[in-house]
Write a protein that holds these residues in place. Structure first.
Motif, PDB file in Angstrom:
ATOM      1  N   LEU A  18      25.741  13.720  45.719  1.00  0.00           N
ATOM      2  CA  LEU A  18      25.867  15.161  45.513  1.00  0.00           C
ATOM      3  C   LEU A  18      24.664  15.918  46.064  1.00  0.00           C
ATOM      4  CD1 LEU A  18      27.344  15.237  41.902  1.00  0.00           C
ATOM      5  CD2 LEU A  18      28.536  15.727  44.041  1.00  0.00           C
ATOM      6  N   LYS A  19      23.531  15.246  46.154  1.00  0.00           N
ATOM      7  CA  LYS A  19      22.324  15.853  46.734  1.00  0.00           C
ATOM      8  C   LYS A  19      21.559  14.762  47.468  1.00  0.00           C
ATOM      9  CE  LYS A  19      18.446  18.912  45.575  1.00  0.00           C
ATOM     10  NZ  LYS A  19      18.758  19.871  46.621  1.00  0.00           N
ATOM     11  N   PRO A  20      21.993  14.435  48.694  1.00  0.00           N
ATOM     12  CA  PRO A  20      21.418  13.296  49.425  1.00  0.00           C
ATOM     13  C   PRO A  20      19.916  13.374  49.616  1.00  0.00           C
ATOM     14  CG  PRO A  20      23.440  14.029  50.455  1.00  0.00           C
ATOM     15  CD  PRO A  20      23.094  15.055  49.419  1.00  0.00           C
ATOM     16  N   ARG A  21      19.395  14.598  49.822  1.00  0.00           N
ATOM     17  CA  ARG A  21      17.962  14.728  50.037  1.00  0.00           C
ATOM     18  C   ARG A  21      17.400  15.810  49.143  1.00  0.00           C
ATOM     19  NH1 ARG A  21      17.064  14.921  56.421  1.00  0.00           N
ATOM     20  NH2 ARG A  21      18.912  16.216  56.381  1.00  0.00           N
ATOM     21  N   LEU A  22      16.278  15.501  48.499  1.00  0.00           N
ATOM     22  CA  LEU A  22      15.709  16.388  47.495  1.00  0.00           C
ATOM     23  C   LEU A  22      15.389  17.762  48.055  1.00  0.00           C
ATOM     24  CD1 LEU A  22      14.792  16.544  44.550  1.00  0.00           C
ATOM     25  CD2 LEU A  22      12.527  15.764  45.286  1.00  0.00           C
ATOM     26  N   ALA A  23      14.914  17.813  49.294  1.00  0.00           N
ATOM     27  CA  ALA A  23      14.477  19.079  49.873  1.00  0.00           C
ATOM     28  C   ALA A  23      15.614  19.913  50.447  1.00  0.00           C
ATOM     29  CB  ALA A  23      13.438  18.816  50.972  1.00  0.00           C
ATOM     30  N   GLN A  24      16.836  19.397  50.419  1.00  0.00           N
ATOM     31  CA  GLN A  24      17.946  20.135  50.992  1.00  0.00           C
ATOM     32  C   GLN A  24      18.933  20.597  49.922  1.00  0.00           C
ATOM     33  OE1 GLN A  24      19.976  18.491  54.292  1.00  0.00           O
ATOM     34  NE2 GLN A  24      18.134  18.074  55.481  1.00  0.00           N
ATOM     35  N   ALA A  25      19.861  21.414  50.374  1.00  0.00           N
ATOM     36  CA  ALA A  25      20.867  21.952  49.459  1.00  0.00           C
ATOM     37  C   ALA A  25      21.825  20.863  49.007  1.00  0.00           C
ATOM     38  CB  ALA A  25      21.646  23.078  50.149  1.00  0.00           C
ATOM     39  N   PRO A  26      22.396  20.995  47.796  1.00  0.00           N
ATOM     40  CA  PRO A  26      23.388  20.017  47.328  1.00  0.00           C
ATOM     41  C   PRO A  26      24.702  20.182  48.073  1.00  0.00           C
ATOM     42  CG  PRO A  26      23.230  21.841  45.783  1.00  0.00           C
ATOM     43  CD  PRO A  26      22.147  22.058  46.801  1.00  0.00           C
ATOM     44  N   ARG A  27      25.606  19.222  47.901  1.00  0.00           N
ATOM     45  CA  ARG A  27      26.909  19.294  48.561  1.00  0.00           C
ATOM     46  C   ARG A  27      27.645  20.549  48.129  1.00  0.00           C
ATOM     47  NH1 ARG A  27      31.488  14.551  48.523  1.00  0.00           N
ATOM     48  NH2 ARG A  27      29.750  13.424  49.450  1.00  0.00           N
ATOM     49  N   HIS A  28      27.581  20.880  46.844  1.00  0.00           N
ATOM     50  CA  HIS A  28      28.225  22.093  46.335  1.00  0.00           C
ATOM     51  C   HIS A  28      27.153  23.145  46.079  1.00  0.00           C
ATOM     52  CE1 HIS A  28      31.895  19.813  45.865  1.00  0.00           C
ATOM     53  NE2 HIS A  28      31.268  18.939  45.127  1.00  0.00           N
ATOM     54  N   LYS A  29      27.168  24.197  46.883  1.00  0.00           N
ATOM     55  CA  LYS A  29      26.170  25.249  46.738  1.00  0.00           C
ATOM     56  C   LYS A  29      26.344  25.948  45.400  1.00  0.00           C
ATOM     57  CE  LYS A  29      23.947  28.838  49.481  1.00  0.00           C
ATOM     58  NZ  LYS A  29      23.996  29.603  50.742  1.00  0.00           N
ATOM     59  N   THR A  30      25.254  26.175  44.682  1.00  0.00           N
ATOM     60  CA  THR A  30      25.318  26.725  43.328  1.00  0.00           C
ATOM     61  C   THR A  30      24.988  28.209  43.296  1.00  0.00           C
ATOM     62  OG1 THR A  30      24.695  24.570  42.424  1.00  0.00           O
ATOM     63  CG2 THR A  30      24.464  26.477  40.978  1.00  0.00           C
ATOM     64  N   LEU A  31      23.738  28.551  43.647  1.00  0.00           N
ATOM     65  CA  LEU A  31      23.318  29.949  43.576  1.00  0.00           C
ATOM     66  C   LEU A  31      23.789  30.741  44.785  1.00  0.00           C
ATOM     67  CD1 LEU A  31      19.642  29.709  42.263  1.00  0.00           C
ATOM     68  CD2 LEU A  31      21.652  30.454  41.004  1.00  0.00           C
ATOM     69  N   LYS A  32      24.141  31.985  44.568  1.00  0.00           N
ATOM     70  CA  LYS A  32      24.478  32.875  45.666  1.00  0.00           C
ATOM     71  C   LYS A  32      23.204  33.219  46.425  1.00  0.00           C
ATOM     72  CE  LYS A  32      28.643  34.579  43.421  1.00  0.00           C
ATOM     73  NZ  LYS A  32      29.414  35.723  42.914  1.00  0.00           N
ATOM     74  N   SER A  33      23.360  33.523  47.702  1.00  0.00           N
ATOM     75  CA  SER A  33      22.213  33.613  48.606  1.00  0.00           C
ATOM     76  C   SER A  33      21.162  34.625  48.158  1.00  0.00           C
ATOM     77  CB  SER A  33      22.692  33.965  50.013  1.00  0.00           C
ATOM     78  OG  SER A  33      23.425  35.186  50.001  1.00  0.00           O
ATOM     79  N   ALA A  34      21.564  35.672  47.457  1.00  0.00           N
ATOM     80  CA  ALA A  34      20.609  36.719  47.070  1.00  0.00           C
ATOM     81  C   ALA A  34      19.823  36.368  45.816  1.00  0.00           C
ATOM     82  CB  ALA A  34      21.345  38.046  46.854  1.00  0.00           C
TER      83      ALA A  34
END
Length: 259
Positions: A18-34
């Motif tokens: 679900l989150k292959p790399r700690l520094a990157q975004a998860p597979r399912h984006k959670t927070l809206k960009s703003a």
């Protein structure tokens, strides 16, 4: 947002998938960009940074996990990944599902490589077509090359785009030096536009021979790239009659085979 994932099945995701790399975004984006994550520190007691949230959020997460476990105990295993959005204005709603750790269904004509048992590379067909157009068929043709842009999906790699030879690249009959800054700029642009999920995943170039094989210069260049990342990188050399496929990982370059 609270999330719960039921693991233990090789055909479905784990927390790492679900989150292959700690520094990157998860597979399912959670927070809206703003929206930004609020981080605070309690200087009075010397505590480290933390994200403040009310007790009700912890209770909600615990209830979600308990319901998930109870369903599993009762033989209800649909929707192994579940989430509950608390604030719809700040976070996305993610549908409950049972996502697989496998690559997505490949488009027709895609190339799939296996470089380690159960570790695959999926290359979209338009990428192979674009690279093949640079095969050195004539004596005057010079070597060509570029980089791969794709995503890491658990243990697998999906390549969805390439860069083409650029003006400042050094191109000779038996040499390609990727020196134009446009390649790195393309990677940065793809990273930003994809919400930090599409990134540099390797490179390709051509050889003027029937059955290409990495030269000492190729291996030296690749080892330098591998040394700067903890992720596997895909390397392809295109020839007249066949191509050479490989993956560099942890100081080694592995040969990959089409399946």
């Amino acid at each position: 947002m609270a999330k719960s994932v039921l693991t233990g099945d090789l055909d479905h995701v784990c927390l790492k998938c679900l989150k292959p790399r700690l520094a990157q975004a998860p597979r399912h984006k959670t927070l809206k960009s703003a929206e930004d994550i609020i981080v605070e520190r309690n200087a009075a007691c010397g505590a480290g940074a933390y994200v403040p949230f009310p007790v009700s959020r912890s209770v909600g997460a615990a209830a979600l996990a308990c319901d998930h476990v109870l369903d599993w105990a009762n033989g209800v295993n649909n929707d192994r990944f579940r989430s509950r959005t608390v604030d719809n204005a700040k976070a996305y709603n993610i549908a409950d599902s049972s996502p697989s750790d496998r690559l997505t269904v490949p488009p027709a004509g895609s190339l799939t490589l296996e470089w380690q048992p159960q570790r695959y590379v999926l290359i979209h067909p338009h990428c192979m077509q674009a690279m093949s157009a640079y095969t050195q068929r004539q004596e005057r043709d010079r070597e060509a090359g570029g980089i791969f842009l794709g995503s890491y999906r658990g243990a697998h790699i999906e390549i969805r785009a390439i860069t083409h030879p650029l003006r400042q690249d050094r191109r000779e009959r038996h040499l390609f030096d990727r020196s134009d800054p446009g390649h790195q700029a393309a990677a940065k642009t793809a990273w930003a536009k994809s919400g930090e999920t599409t990134t540099f995943t390797g490179e390709w170039h051509t050889h003027p021979e029937n059955n290409p094989f990495p030269s000492s210069r190729d291996l030296q260049t690749w080892k330098g790239l591998i040394a700067n990342t903890t992720d596997p990188l895909v390397f392809i050399i295109l020839g007249w009659s066949s191509n050479w496929y490989g993956v560099g990982y942890r100081r080694r370059v592995y040969s990959a085979k089409p399946i």
